[in-house]
Design a protein around this motif. Structure first.
Motif, PDB file in Angstrom:
ATOM      1  N   ASP A 122      -0.733   9.161   8.979  1.00 32.79           N
ATOM      2  CA  ASP A 122      -1.300   7.820   9.123  1.00 32.79           C
ATOM      3  C   ASP A 122      -2.817   7.904   8.952  1.00 32.79           C
ATOM      4  OD1 ASP A 122      -0.222   5.027  10.815  1.00 32.79           O
ATOM      5  OD2 ASP A 122      -2.371   5.351  10.532  1.00 32.79           O
ATOM      6  N   ALA A 123      -3.377   6.945   8.211  1.00 34.89           N
ATOM      7  CA  ALA A 123      -4.825   6.946   7.942  1.00 34.89           C
ATOM      8  C   ALA A 123      -5.640   6.603   9.187  1.00 34.89           C
ATOM      9  CB  ALA A 123      -5.150   5.962   6.826  1.00 34.89           C
ATOM     10  N   ILE A 147       1.137   4.492  -2.528  1.00 34.68           N
ATOM     11  CA  ILE A 147       1.114   5.912  -2.125  1.00 34.68           C
ATOM     12  C   ILE A 147       2.282   6.645  -2.795  1.00 34.68           C
ATOM     13  CG2 ILE A 147       1.487   7.470  -0.151  1.00 34.68           C
ATOM     14  CD1 ILE A 147      -0.266   5.523   1.516  1.00 34.68           C
ATOM     15  N   LEU A 149       3.841   8.805   9.213  1.00 35.80           N
ATOM     16  CA  LEU A 149       4.684   7.667   8.828  1.00 35.80           C
ATOM     17  C   LEU A 149       5.775   8.173   7.895  1.00 35.80           C
ATOM     18  CD1 LEU A 149       1.814   5.132   7.997  1.00 35.80           C
ATOM     19  CD2 LEU A 149       3.136   5.289  10.125  1.00 35.80           C
ATOM     20  N   ILE A 201       0.839  -1.198   0.000  1.00 32.09           N
ATOM     21  CA  ILE A 201       0.000   0.000   0.000  1.00 32.09           C
ATOM     22  C   ILE A 201       0.883   1.262   0.000  1.00 32.09           C
ATOM     23  CG2 ILE A 201      -0.302   0.195   2.518  1.00 32.09           C
ATOM     24  CD1 ILE A 201      -3.421   0.289   1.096  1.00 32.09           C
ATOM     25  N   GLY A 239       4.288  -6.670  15.252  1.00 29.37           N
ATOM     26  CA  GLY A 239       3.068  -5.946  14.886  1.00 29.37           C
ATOM     27  C   GLY A 239       3.138  -5.231  13.554  1.00 29.37           C
ATOM     28  N   GLN A 240       4.189  -5.482  12.761  1.00 30.18           N
ATOM     29  CA  GLN A 240       4.289  -4.825  11.452  1.00 30.18           C
ATOM     30  C   GLN A 240       3.242  -5.396  10.510  1.00 30.18           C
ATOM     31  OE1 GLN A 240       8.085  -5.171   9.441  1.00 30.18           O
ATOM     32  NE2 GLN A 240       7.549  -3.617   7.936  1.00 30.18           N
ATOM     33  N   HIS A 299       8.601   1.512   7.870  1.00 34.47           N
ATOM     34  CA  HIS A 299       7.995   2.811   8.174  1.00 34.47           C
ATOM     35  C   HIS A 299       8.253   3.154   9.626  1.00 34.47           C
ATOM     36  CE1 HIS A 299       4.991  -0.400   8.534  1.00 34.47           C
ATOM     37  NE2 HIS A 299       4.440   0.278   9.534  1.00 34.47           N
ATOM     38  N   VAL A 330       2.285  -3.605   7.454  1.00 35.49           N
ATOM     39  CA  VAL A 330       2.650  -3.265   6.073  1.00 35.49           C
ATOM     40  C   VAL A 330       4.134  -3.606   5.894  1.00 35.49           C
ATOM     41  CG1 VAL A 330       2.799  -1.440   4.343  1.00 35.49           C
ATOM     42  CG2 VAL A 330       0.945  -1.404   6.036  1.00 35.49           C
TER      43      VAL A 330
HETATM   44  P1  5GP Z   1       2.306  -1.101  11.149  1.00 34.81           P
HETATM   45  O1  5GP Z   1       1.285  -1.775  12.036  1.00 34.81           O
HETATM   46  O2  5GP Z   1       2.633  -1.929   9.930  1.00 34.81           O
HETATM   47  O3  5GP Z   1       3.512  -0.647  11.897  1.00 34.81           O
HETATM   48  O4  5GP Z   1       1.629   0.237  10.683  1.00 34.81           O
HETATM   49  C1  5GP Z   1       0.991   0.405   9.473  1.00 34.81           C
HETATM   50  C2  5GP Z   1       0.322   1.752   9.556  1.00 34.81           C
HETATM   51  O5  5GP Z   1      -0.101   2.108   8.259  1.00 34.81           O
HETATM   52  C3  5GP Z   1      -0.920   1.776  10.455  1.00 34.81           C
HETATM   53  O6  5GP Z   1      -0.728   2.739  11.478  1.00 34.81           O
HETATM   54  C4  5GP Z   1      -2.041   2.148   9.509  1.00 34.81           C
HETATM   55  O7  5GP Z   1      -2.979   3.005  10.099  1.00 34.81           O
HETATM   56  C5  5GP Z   1      -1.316   2.806   8.353  1.00 34.81           C
HETATM   57  N1  5GP Z   1      -1.979   2.641   7.077  1.00 34.81           N
HETATM   58  C6  5GP Z   1      -2.450   1.474   6.553  1.00 34.81           C
HETATM   59  N2  5GP Z   1      -2.982   1.705   5.330  1.00 34.81           N
HETATM   60  C7  5GP Z   1      -2.827   3.027   5.085  1.00 34.81           C
HETATM   61  C8  5GP Z   1      -3.171   3.856   3.972  1.00 34.81           C
HETATM   62  O8  5GP Z   1      -3.728   3.421   2.959  1.00 34.81           O
HETATM   63  N3  5GP Z   1      -2.859   5.172   4.068  1.00 34.81           N
HETATM   64  C9  5GP Z   1      -2.229   5.698   5.163  1.00 34.81           C
HETATM   65  N4  5GP Z   1      -1.973   7.007   5.156  1.00 34.81           N
HETATM   66  N5  5GP Z   1      -1.892   4.938   6.222  1.00 34.81           N
HETATM   67  C10 5GP Z   1      -2.187   3.623   6.194  1.00 34.81           C
END
Ligand code: 5GP
Length: 142
Positions: free
Chosen positions: A31-32, A10, A41, A6, A93-94, A100, A96
């Motif tokens: 972050d969304a 972006i 992020l 994703i 907890g990653q 980031h 994506v």
């Molecule tokens: P992780 O849990 O992998 O460390 O964090 C992934 C982050 O990506 C989460 O905080 C989630 O809210 C954010 N996120 C997931 N999809 C999107 C998106 O499409 N756009 C944005 N801006 N943030 C996203």
């Protein structure tokens, strides 16, 4: 080739995001699902999964951006402090699989905890021999 993450989408402009900083190598966007207003992020544009996969110059670019963005974000949302973190690998907890760095603005009395609040250390952490662990880490770096 695996599906683009994703975050690659972006970077490519396929998915909209509130971009707050961009260089040739790094992108930062809100972050969304923010934990706090201004939750940002910071990513390398190249899709490296984890910090260890990211070339040193590129990880330096990412952390330069984190350093510059942190006070800018604090000022923009009138925050008192910041928690900066990476979920580095699925077990941490990653979600994506594209490196980031989370910049999470913090506010006096926001109810959030320090990094030590993310898990209960339990007895395993206490019973492990720190000398042995330190020696193993030193060995791994050699
Ligand atoms: P992780 O849990 O992998 O460390 O964090 C992934 C982050 O990506 C989460 O905080 C989630 O809210 C954010 N996120 C997931 N999809 C999107 C998106 O499409 N756009 C944005 N801006 N943030 C996203």
């Amino acid at each position: 080739m695996s599906e683009p993450t994703i975050f690659e989408r972006i970077v490519d402009g396929e998915i909209p995001a509130e971009i707050v900083h961009e260089t040739d190598t790094v992108l930062a966007f809100l972050d969304a699902n923010p934990l706090a207003p201004g939750h940002t992020l910071v990513i390398p544009k190249a899709p490296h999964k984890r910090l260890r996969d990211t070339p040193p110059e590129l990880s330096a670019d990412v952390f330069d951006a984190v350093r510059a963005l942190t006070p800018a974000i604090e000022n923009a949302v009138d925050a008192d402090a910041t928690t900066i973190g990476i979920n580095d690998g699925p077990a941490a907890g990653q979600e994506v699989p594209h490196l980031h760095v989370h910049i999470v603005p913090r506010f006096e009395g926001d109810g959030g905890g320090p990094i030590h609040a993310i898990m209960d250390a339990g007895t395993d952490a206490d019973s492990a021999d720190p000398g042995e662990i330190a020696a193993s880490i030193v060995d791994e770096l050699e």
